[in-house]
Write a protein that holds these residues in place. Sequence first.
Motif, PDB file in Angstrom:
ATOM      1  N   ASP A  83      -6.167   1.113 -12.049  1.00 26.07           N
ATOM      2  CA  ASP A  83      -5.543   2.419 -11.800  1.00 26.07           C
ATOM      3  C   ASP A  83      -4.914   2.964 -13.090  1.00 26.07           C
ATOM      4  O   ASP A  83      -4.884   4.171 -13.310  1.00 26.07           O
ATOM      5  N   GLU A 137      -6.526   8.420  -3.810  1.00 28.96           N
ATOM      6  CA  GLU A 137      -6.759   8.152  -5.232  1.00 28.96           C
ATOM      7  C   GLU A 137      -8.147   8.648  -5.660  1.00 28.96           C
ATOM      8  O   GLU A 137      -8.307   9.232  -6.730  1.00 28.96           O
ATOM      9  N   HIS A 187      -5.072  -4.722 -10.004  1.00 32.32           N
ATOM     10  CA  HIS A 187      -5.803  -3.459  -9.838  1.00 32.32           C
ATOM     11  C   HIS A 187      -4.954  -2.282 -10.336  1.00 32.32           C
ATOM     12  O   HIS A 187      -5.455  -1.411 -11.039  1.00 32.32           O
ATOM     13  N   HIS A 197       1.528   3.183  -4.096  1.00 34.72           N
ATOM     14  CA  HIS A 197       1.525   1.788  -4.551  1.00 34.72           C
ATOM     15  C   HIS A 197       2.794   1.068  -4.112  1.00 34.72           C
ATOM     16  O   HIS A 197       2.755  -0.090  -3.714  1.00 34.72           O
ATOM     17  N   HIS A 240      -4.765   5.274   1.041  1.00 34.47           N
ATOM     18  CA  HIS A 240      -4.427   5.349  -0.387  1.00 34.47           C
ATOM     19  C   HIS A 240      -5.689   5.460  -1.239  1.00 34.47           C
ATOM     20  O   HIS A 240      -5.755   6.290  -2.150  1.00 34.47           O
TER      21      HIS A 240
HETATM   22 FE   LIG Z   1      -4.296   2.548  -6.402  1.00 35.83          FE
END
Ligand SMILES: [Fe+2]
Length: 151
Positions: free
Chosen positions: A132, A61, A127, A20, A57
Motif C-alpha cells: 500500500d 483502495e 502489505h 487500516h 477496504h
Molecule cells: Fe490497504
Amino acid sequence: MPIQWRDKMSVGSRVLDEDHKRLIDILNTFEQMTRNGASFEALDQIFQELADYTRDHFAREERIQQEINYPLRQTHQEQHRAMVAWLLKAYKTYKARRQAAEARGVSSDHDCYEELLSILNTWLTRHILQEDMKLKPHLQRHLEAAAMSDV
Ligand SMILES: [Fe+2]
Ligand SMILES: [Fe+2]
C-alpha cells in the motif's frame, strides 16, 4: 501479539489510513477473543466482520487506484484477491482444528488460532508497509495536481 498502528504506516490518504486502523482493531479484537475462550459463534461473527471489512477496504483502495491511474493496480488487485480467498479457506481450516481439539477434550482455543493470527498480522503489516505504501507518492502527486487545478 496485537498490532499497533504507527505513523509510518500512513499511506497519505485519510480514508485508507482509517480503514487500516479499523482492520487492525478487528484483528486485535479477534486475537483477544481467542485468548478469552470466546464461543464458536462469537468467533464466527468477528471473523465475518473481518472478512467483510477486508473486502470493503480492498474495494475502496482499488477504486482510488483506478481514479489515480495507479500503474501497479493489476498486481495489487491480484494480491487482494489471493488474500480474500486464503482468508476464507484458512478460517475453516483453523476452526476445524479447534473443533477437533475440543472433541479430544482440549479447550485451548487460542493455540488453535495462533498460527492463523500470526499469518494475518504479518500479512497485514507487510502489505500496508510494502505494497500500500507504494501508492503514497502517486497519491501525493494526484492530490497536488488536484490542488493546482483549483487555483
Ligand atoms: Fe490497504
Ligand atoms: Fe492493498
